[in-house]
Design an enzyme around this catalytic site. Structure first.
Site, short mmCIF file in Angstrom:
data_model
loop_
_atom_site.label_atom_id
_atom_site.label_comp_id
_atom_site.label_asym_id
_atom_site.label_seq_id
_atom_site.Cartn_x
_atom_site.Cartn_y
_atom_site.Cartn_z
N ASP A 172 1.63 113.69 34.29
CA ASP A 172 1.91 112.39 34.92
C ASP A 172 3.36 112.03 34.61
OD1 ASP A 172 1.54 109.69 36.02
OD2 ASP A 172 -0.59 110.12 35.82
N HIS B 285 4.02 110.86 40.47
CA HIS B 285 3.48 110.92 39.11
C HIS B 285 3.96 112.22 38.43
CE1 HIS B 285 0.61 107.49 38.92
NE2 HIS B 285 0.55 107.65 40.22
N GLU C 73 -0.40 107.47 44.89
CA GLU C 73 0.69 106.52 44.63
C GLU C 73 2.07 107.19 44.63
OE1 GLU C 73 -1.59 103.39 41.74
OE2 GLU C 73 -0.87 105.22 40.77
N TYR D 66 -14.26 102.68 37.39
CA TYR D 66 -13.06 102.66 36.55
C TYR D 66 -13.39 102.15 35.15
CZ TYR D 66 -9.66 104.61 39.63
OH TYR D 66 -8.96 105.52 40.37
N TRP E 151 -8.93 106.19 32.55
CA TRP E 151 -7.47 106.14 32.45
C TRP E 151 -7.13 105.54 31.09
CZ3 TRP E 151 -5.14 108.85 36.05
CH2 TRP E 151 -5.74 108.99 37.30
N GLU F 186 -4.09 104.19 29.66
CA GLU F 186 -2.92 103.39 29.28
C GLU F 186 -3.23 102.54 28.05
OE1 GLU F 186 -4.04 103.70 32.38
OE2 GLU F 186 -2.43 103.61 33.87
C1 TNX Z 1 -4.32 104.04 39.38
S1 TNX Z 1 -6.48 105.93 40.30
C2 TNX Z 1 -3.94 105.34 39.10
C3 TNX Z 1 -3.66 105.74 37.72
C4 TNX Z 1 -3.75 104.58 36.76
C5 TNX Z 1 -4.97 103.75 37.12
C6 TNX Z 1 -5.24 102.63 36.18
C7 TNX Z 1 -5.19 106.70 40.58
C8 TNX Z 1 -5.35 107.81 41.47
N1 TNX Z 1 -4.01 106.32 40.05
O1 TNX Z 1 -2.40 106.36 37.65
O2 TNX Z 1 -3.85 105.06 35.47
O3 TNX Z 1 -4.79 103.22 38.42
O4 TNX Z 1 -6.47 102.00 36.46
#
Ligand code: TNX
Length: 474
Positions: free
Chosen positions: A129, A199, A265, A356, A405, A407
Site C-alpha cells: 500500500d 495505493h 481509490e 468492515y 483494515w 490504520e
Molecule cells: C478504504 S476498502 C480502503 C482502504 C482503507 C479502508 C478503511 C478499500 C478497497 N480501500 O484503503 O483502509 O477504506 O476503512
C-alpha cells in the site's frame, strides 16, 4: 466406502481416549460437504475429501462441552446427532491489512486457527500500500529495504499529526511459504493483494522512476498518513515489465487461483497532468484517465491469465469498463455488484455496510479508537449478500468477506477485539443456507464459544458490551 484419515485430527479429539472416530470416503458428496454422525458405537464423518473431513471435525470439536479440555471423568459425553452440512458460498473470506500496521507470522497463524474453527476458507492478505511494502521480492530488494519502512505514523487520537516513531516490517519468502502451508493444512487458501496502479506509494518510494516523474507534485516517499497518497504508477512499458516480474514471483509463492491487484481509490490527477501519461493515453486511443485504468489492469489481467491466475480487484476497477474475466470485490455501492453480474463477472460481496471490521462496534465514547463507521455484531449477522434483484441470483456470487483494515488496529489484542465475535457472525452468513438465520439462536450459541476463546487467549469483544443501531438492511 474406504477407511481414510487424511484430515488432521485436533489433539483434544484424538487424545488418549481411544474414541472410535472414523473418517469415511463418500465420493457423491460435494467438495466441502460432510455428514457427521455421533452414535453409541462411535463417530463417523463422511466426505469426498480433506475439506469435508476437516469441517466435520471442526463441528465435532464444537460439540465438545466447554473449552474442549478433557473432563475429570477422563472422557467426553457427546449427544447423538446426525448433521448433514455444506457451505452456502465457496469464498468465505477474511482480509487482514498488514501494511498500515505490521503483524508477525505468529499473529497470522493465530488468525488462521480461528478462521479454521469457523470454516472460513480464504485469507486475503493485503501486502502492499502507500504506507508500506511487506513482501520480499528477490528481484527488487529495494521494495522491502526502502518500501517496508516509514518514518512515522499518524498519532493516536490526532490523525493529522505524526507520532515520530519509525514503523516497518516485511515477510520473507520463506515466511510466506510457511503461512501458505499452515493455511492449506486448515483448508484455507491465501489470496495475496499487490496494489496497483494506486495505493502504490511505497513501491514508488523504492523505485521512483516507476512513478509519474514529470507530473507536478511528484514526491516519492513511503506515506506517513492514512488515506490515499496522490502518487500512482506511470502507465509505461517499464512499469508493466516491473509489475509482471513482481507478479511472476507472487504467482510462484501463492499456489491458489487468485491474485488480487487492488485497483481501488486511484487518484488520477498525476495521469491527467503528466505529459508522458497523456501521450500514452492518446496513442492508445483512450478518452479518459478512467479508461486508462481499465486499460492498465486489462494488461495485467492478460498476464495473470497466462500464469493460470484470475485477477481479483476492488469494485473501482470497473469504473472505466469491466475487465473480461476479473472477480469484482464489491465494497461500495451495491450497484457495482449488479453491473459486474450483468456483464458475467463473478463477485465477492464485502460492503462497508456489513463487512468492515475496522468500524466501531459500539458507542464511540466507550470503544477503542477506530476509523469511525458503525458496524455492530447484529448488523453483521443481518447481512443479506444476495438481494432479489441480482442478475442471475446467487450463481455469480462467489461469496462474502470481512475486512480488517488496520490504520487504527495496532496490535494482536486489538485485532482480536475487532475480529471476534464479528467474524463468527460473518462465517455463519457465509456457511448457512439463506433463510435459516436466527439471531436469538446465534446469540445463545455464541455464548458457548466464550470459554474456548478464553482458553485460546483470544481477546474478543465481550458479548455483554453495548452495540449501537442494529439490524440495518442493505
Ligand atoms: C478504504 S476498502 C480502503 C482502504 C482503507 C479502508 C478503511 C478499500 C478497497 N480501500 O484503503 O483502509 O477504506 O476503512
Amino acid at each position: 466406502m474406504v477407511r481414510a484419515g487424511l484430515a488432521p485430527i485436533p489433539a483434544e479429539i484424538a487424545g488418549e481416549s481411544g474414541a472410535d472416530l472414523r473418517l469415511l470416503h463418500e465420493s457423491g458428496l460435494p467438495e466441502e460437504a460432510y455428514l457427521l454422525e455421533v452414535m453409541p458405537s462411535g463417530v463417523e464423518i463422511r466426505a469426498s475429501g480433506g475439506a469435508g473431513w476437516f469441517y466435520g471435525l471442526q463441528t465435532l470439536h464444537q460439540l465438545l462441552p466447554g473449552d474442549g479440555s478433557l473432563p475429570d471423568a477422563g472422557y467426553w459425553t457427546l449427544p447423538c446427532v446426525r448433521i448433514e452440512d455444506r457451505p452456502r458460498f465457496r469464498w468465505r473470506g477474511l482480509m487482514l491489512d498488514t501494511v498500515r500496521h505490521f503483524f508477525p507470522v505468529e499473529v497470522l497463524k493465530r488468525l488462521l486457527d480461528q478462521m479454521a474453527r469457523y470454516k472460513l476458507n480464504v485469507f486475503h492478505w493485503h501486502l502492499t500500500d502507500d504506507q508500506g511494502w511487506r513482501l520480499q521480492i528477490l528481484r527488487y530488494p529495494l521494495l522491502t529495504e526502502v518500501g517496508s519502512r516509514r518514518t512515522e505514523s499518524p498519532l493516536a487520537g490526532d490523525r493529522d499529526s505524526g507520532d515520530g516513531v519509525p514503523c516497518g516490517g516485511f515477510y520473507t519468502q520463506d515466511e510466506v511459504r510457511d503461512v501458505v502451508s499452515y493455511a492449506a493444512e486448515r483448508q484455507i487458501r491465501v489470496v495475496p493483494e499487490i496494489e496497483m496502479p494506486g495505493h502504490a506509494g511505497a513501491l514508488i518510494a523504492a523505485y521512483p522512476h516507476l512513478g509519474n516523474t514529470d507530473a507536478p507534485g511528484f514526491h516519492p516517499a513511503v506515506w506517513t498518513r492514512w488515506g490515499v497518497s496522490p502518487q500512482i504508477l506511470a502507465p509505461t512499458d517499464e512499469v508493466f515489465e516491473f509489475l509482471e516480474n513482481v507478479l511472476g514471483e507472487v504467482a510462484g509463492l501463492f499456489p491458489g487461483d487468485f491474485i488480487h491487484v487492488g485497483g481501488d481509490e486511484v487518484p488520477k490527477q498525476q495521469w491527467r497532468e503528466s505529459p508522458r501519461a497523456q501521450k500514452i493515453m492518446k496513442a492508445a486511443g483512450l478518452k479518459s484517465a478512467e479508461e486508462m485504468q481499465t486499460w492498465f489492469l486489462a494488461r495485467i489481467e492478460k498476464f495473470l491469465r497466462a500464469q493460470g491466475k484470475h485477477l481479483v480487484g476492488w469494485d473501482d476497477i470497473s469504473e472505466g469498463g469491466l475487465l473480461p474475466s476479473a472477480v469484482v470485490m464489491v465494497w461500495r455501492d451495491w450497484e457495482w455488484a449488479r453491473k459486474a453480474l450483468a456483464a458475467g463477472n463473478p463477485i465477492v460481496m464485502t460492503p462497508t455496510s456489513h463487512c468492515y471490521f475496522d468500524y466501531l462496534q459500539g458507542p464511540q465514547e466507550s470503544e477503542p479508537e477506530a476509523i469511525g463507521g458503525d458496524l455492530t455484531l447484529e448488523t453483521v449477522y443481518s447481512f443479506k449478500p444476495v438481494p432479489g434483484d441480482f442478475p442471475g441470483g446467487e450463481a455469480g456470487v462467489l461469496g462474502i468477506q470481512g475486512n480488517l483494515w488496520t490504520e487504527y488496529i495496532r496490535d494482536r489484542d486489538h485485532l482480536d477485539y475487532m475480529a471476534w465475535p464479528r467474524a463468527a457472525a460473518l462465517a455463519e452468513v457465509a456457511w448457512s443456507p439463506c433463510g435459516s438465520k436466527d439471531w436469538g439462536s446465534f446469540e445463545r450459541r455464541l455464548a458457548s464459544h466464550v470459554p474456548v476463546w478464553k482458553t485460546r487467549g483470544i481477546r474478543f469483544r465481550p458479548l455483554d458490551l453495548p452495540g449501537t443501531a442494529d439490524g440495518r438492511e442493505p
